[in-house]
Design a protein around this motif. Sequence first.
Motif, PDB file in Angstrom:
ATOM      1  N   PHE A 211       0.831  -1.206   0.000  1.00 17.16           N
ATOM      2  CA  PHE A 211       0.000   0.000   0.000  1.00 17.16           C
ATOM      3  C   PHE A 211       0.870   1.263   0.000  1.00 17.16           C
ATOM      4  CE2 PHE A 211      -2.254   3.325   2.443  1.00 17.16           C
ATOM      5  CZ  PHE A 211      -3.387   3.463   1.660  1.00 17.16           C
ATOM      6  N   GLN A 212       1.878   1.291   0.863  1.00 19.34           N
ATOM      7  CA  GLN A 212       2.747   2.469   0.932  1.00 19.34           C
ATOM      8  C   GLN A 212       3.578   2.605  -0.339  1.00 19.34           C
ATOM      9  OE1 GLN A 212       2.950   4.920   3.493  1.00 19.34           O
ATOM     10  NE2 GLN A 212       3.975   5.905   1.779  1.00 19.34           N
ATOM     11  N   MET A 213       4.052   1.489  -0.857  1.00 17.99           N
ATOM     12  CA  MET A 213       4.838   1.542  -2.097  1.00 17.99           C
ATOM     13  C   MET A 213       3.998   2.102  -3.234  1.00 17.99           C
ATOM     14  SD  MET A 213       7.016  -1.984  -2.103  1.00 17.99           S
ATOM     15  CE  MET A 213       8.530  -2.108  -1.152  1.00 17.99           C
ATOM     16  N   LEU A 214       2.764   1.626  -3.322  1.00 20.28           N
ATOM     17  CA  LEU A 214       1.889   2.103  -4.381  1.00 20.28           C
ATOM     18  C   LEU A 214       1.632   3.603  -4.218  1.00 20.28           C
ATOM     19  CD1 LEU A 214       0.305   1.393  -6.861  1.00 20.28           C
ATOM     20  CD2 LEU A 214      -1.655   0.824  -5.422  1.00 20.28           C
ATOM     21  N   ASP A 215       1.437   4.013  -2.989  1.00 20.80           N
ATOM     22  CA  ASP A 215       1.235   5.426  -2.712  1.00 20.80           C
ATOM     23  C   ASP A 215       2.426   6.240  -3.206  1.00 20.80           C
ATOM     24  OD1 ASP A 215      -1.029   6.660  -1.302  1.00 20.80           O
ATOM     25  OD2 ASP A 215       0.547   7.621  -0.105  1.00 20.80           O
ATOM     26  N   ASP A 216       3.618   5.727  -2.960  1.00 23.07           N
ATOM     27  CA  ASP A 216       4.832   6.431  -3.371  1.00 23.07           C
ATOM     28  C   ASP A 216       4.999   6.389  -4.895  1.00 23.07           C
ATOM     29  OD1 ASP A 216       5.368   7.045  -0.746  1.00 23.07           O
ATOM     30  OD2 ASP A 216       6.669   5.322  -0.410  1.00 23.07           O
ATOM     31  N   ILE A 217       4.584   5.288  -5.500  1.00 25.16           N
ATOM     32  CA  ILE A 217       4.654   5.171  -6.959  1.00 25.16           C
ATOM     33  C   ILE A 217       3.704   6.183  -7.613  1.00 25.16           C
ATOM     34  CG2 ILE A 217       4.050   3.665  -8.905  1.00 25.16           C
ATOM     35  CD1 ILE A 217       5.082   1.303  -7.069  1.00 25.16           C
ATOM     36  N   LEU A 218       2.504   6.300  -7.039  1.00 15.00           N
ATOM     37  CA  LEU A 218       1.504   7.200  -7.622  1.00 15.00           C
ATOM     38  C   LEU A 218       1.932   8.672  -7.554  1.00 15.00           C
ATOM     39  CD1 LEU A 218      -1.790   5.442  -6.470  1.00 15.00           C
ATOM     40  CD2 LEU A 218      -0.837   5.549  -8.782  1.00 15.00           C
ATOM     41  N   ASP A 219       2.847   8.974  -6.626  1.00 16.60           N
ATOM     42  CA  ASP A 219       3.417  10.330  -6.611  1.00 16.60           C
ATOM     43  C   ASP A 219       4.142  10.618  -7.924  1.00 16.60           C
ATOM     44  OD1 ASP A 219       2.604  11.182  -4.138  1.00 16.60           O
ATOM     45  OD2 ASP A 219       4.441  10.595  -3.104  1.00 16.60           O
ATOM     46  N   TYR A 220       4.674   9.562  -8.531  1.00 14.52           N
ATOM     47  CA  TYR A 220       5.441   9.749  -9.762  1.00 14.52           C
ATOM     48  C   TYR A 220       4.606   9.575 -11.023  1.00 14.52           C
ATOM     49  CZ  TYR A 220       9.839  10.119  -7.309  1.00 14.52           C
ATOM     50  OH  TYR A 220      10.849  10.572  -6.519  1.00 14.52           O
ATOM     51  N   THR A 221       3.458   8.911 -10.886  1.00 19.42           N
ATOM     52  CA  THR A 221       2.685   8.601 -12.097  1.00 19.42           C
ATOM     53  C   THR A 221       1.290   9.202 -12.098  1.00 19.42           C
ATOM     54  OG1 THR A 221       1.749   6.625 -11.074  1.00 19.42           O
ATOM     55  CG2 THR A 221       3.790   6.349 -12.325  1.00 19.42           C
TER      56      THR A 221
END
Lengths: 323, 323
Positions: A211-221
């Motif tokens: 969940f946290q990784m996805l959150d951080d990924i979505l910051d970039y995409t």
Amino acid sequence: MQQAYLRYYPQLKPGLGAVSSLIDERINVHYDSLEPALRQMADHGGKFLRPAFFLLFAGLTSPQFSEDQIKAAASIEILHMATLIHDDIIDDSPKRRGAASIQAAFGKDVAVYAGDYLFTVFFDLITETMTNSRFLTVNARIMKRILNGELGQMSDRYRLDQPLLNYLRNVNGKTAALFSLAAEEGAYFGGADHRVIIAAKRIGQNIGIAFQMLDDILDYTGHRLNKPILKDLATGVYSLPLLMVLADHRAELAPYLEKQAAMTTADIKAVQSLVVEFGGVTRAQELAAKFTAKAEQQLAALPASPARDALEKLVAQLLKRTK
Amino acid sequence: MQQAYLRYYPQLKPGLGAVSSLIDERINVHYDSLEPALRQMADHGGKFLRPAFFLLFAGLTSPQFSEDQIKAAASIEILHMATLIHDDIIDDSPKRRGAASIQAAFGKDVAVYAGDYLFTVFFDLITETMTNSRFLTVNARIMKRILNGELGQMSDRYRLDQPLLNYLRNVNGKTAALFSLAAEEGAYFGGADHRVIIAAKRIGQNIGIAFQMLDDILDYTGHRLNKPILKDLATGVYSLPLLMVLADHRAELAPYLEKQAAMTTADIKAVQSLVVEFGGVTRAQELAAKFTAKAEQQLAALPASPARDALEKLVAQLLKRTK
């Protein structure tokens, strides 16, 4: 509350409603300065993901929600709120849950006490429900892990040579610890057997990390409502996609990052593009997918039940979202 | 530590030493930002009054200090430290215990987490020692009372019409609650009977109230090292001597007080003189003396023991000091 996930499991609705009412009741303080701050936080109650996981894991074995289950589920959300309020002080965050953060709207002073107040509410709820279980000790340890995650993140700020391991450790503390607790306590309070409780704890941890990784990924995409894109960069918090490529492309990235708090929007966009170009997002997605797959595999091994089906759907929705 | 009171009861020395060592051990965190902040707070360890009261009340019935007693005594000091650190953020205090406050020396960000960290240490210590007693619940209630005292004080800032009752209520929360807890828990962990535990709780509360009143009185009369005289006035915190005369002499006092944060040193000195002239200090001393006398009377009713003698001497020294 924005709980689109309720469509997968409408039986959750009364439980989450009870959690929400209990929170409203417990934050009923008598001071002009604090009441509106806490009320605002509760009214923009977020997605209640942690209580939802708690109740779904409880639902694996428990046909209906007891008062203790509601209290324990609320304790997790309250602890989450307390840490958000204090984190927003540290990060100087203007926004939280689509509204002004407590620190921005009411000042840092009120925010300090508002968080402290929620710690006391949390403490009340767990002493009311967990005095005769090992979960008091578990909660004490989790509180410390959350804080250590935040401290680790603060301590690594602006470090260009930070190991990926630190990121994982910090995420494990600041996000996964609470998801893991929600799942483990849910299973326990639902009356699941020891094996399921242990499995729940691990599933929650994997969900939290993904969940946290996805959150951080979505910051970039992603294009996200109400969330400043990559504001973290200027505050020195480097997340997974960047860390995936930083060691190999330090020469290209350092000139922007070394500006630290003075990074402009153009600098931030440049870093964003470079990270995508170097494959940081793809590699981060691959890593996140491993944790998601692990959680799904562990879920599939649980005894079949409507709650398990709902958990599988919630995990799929949550960890494969694109915004 | 500045523990001149040890001369009354040298047997306390190893106990306080053990409390101090335990605190040192527990605040051993691994983050650059936090470690020095907590270390400074511990090194300027104050007077350890609360653990001293705990151990003296335990000493009424307990010939020597157990590990649980040391942990419980330390939990009270840790909670005290946590609240001091967060209060200093609110008050913008430059000093604490004769050194720079955490918020002044390390920034408000570190101070928020430093306080939170100590809450988790506190929480650890009480779950280790109190899981099978009613004191978990008592501690949860006390934490809330302390915070309510602070909130009450914050909420009454700059109010010229605040009732004396509010002051008493706030003092009861922010100071007396913890003294009362130290005494009650001390008696309990020492193995005293129910009657003595109840008496200890009341004695602690009276000592705490008198202690805070005297502290507020000395702001008007004393010459204190490292403490800015009556800085509270400019921050809107009006204490006992002023409140004793404010209603009757509002016309004379309001012109100064209404300047609020803009009060000059001359304004503060003028208020100080007027409060003394109008009899505020004398009346405050009379009220404080009532709580002291009550505590002494209750102490005298306890079974005779060297610890009781030491308590009587400590109370006399503490509540009749002039600086």
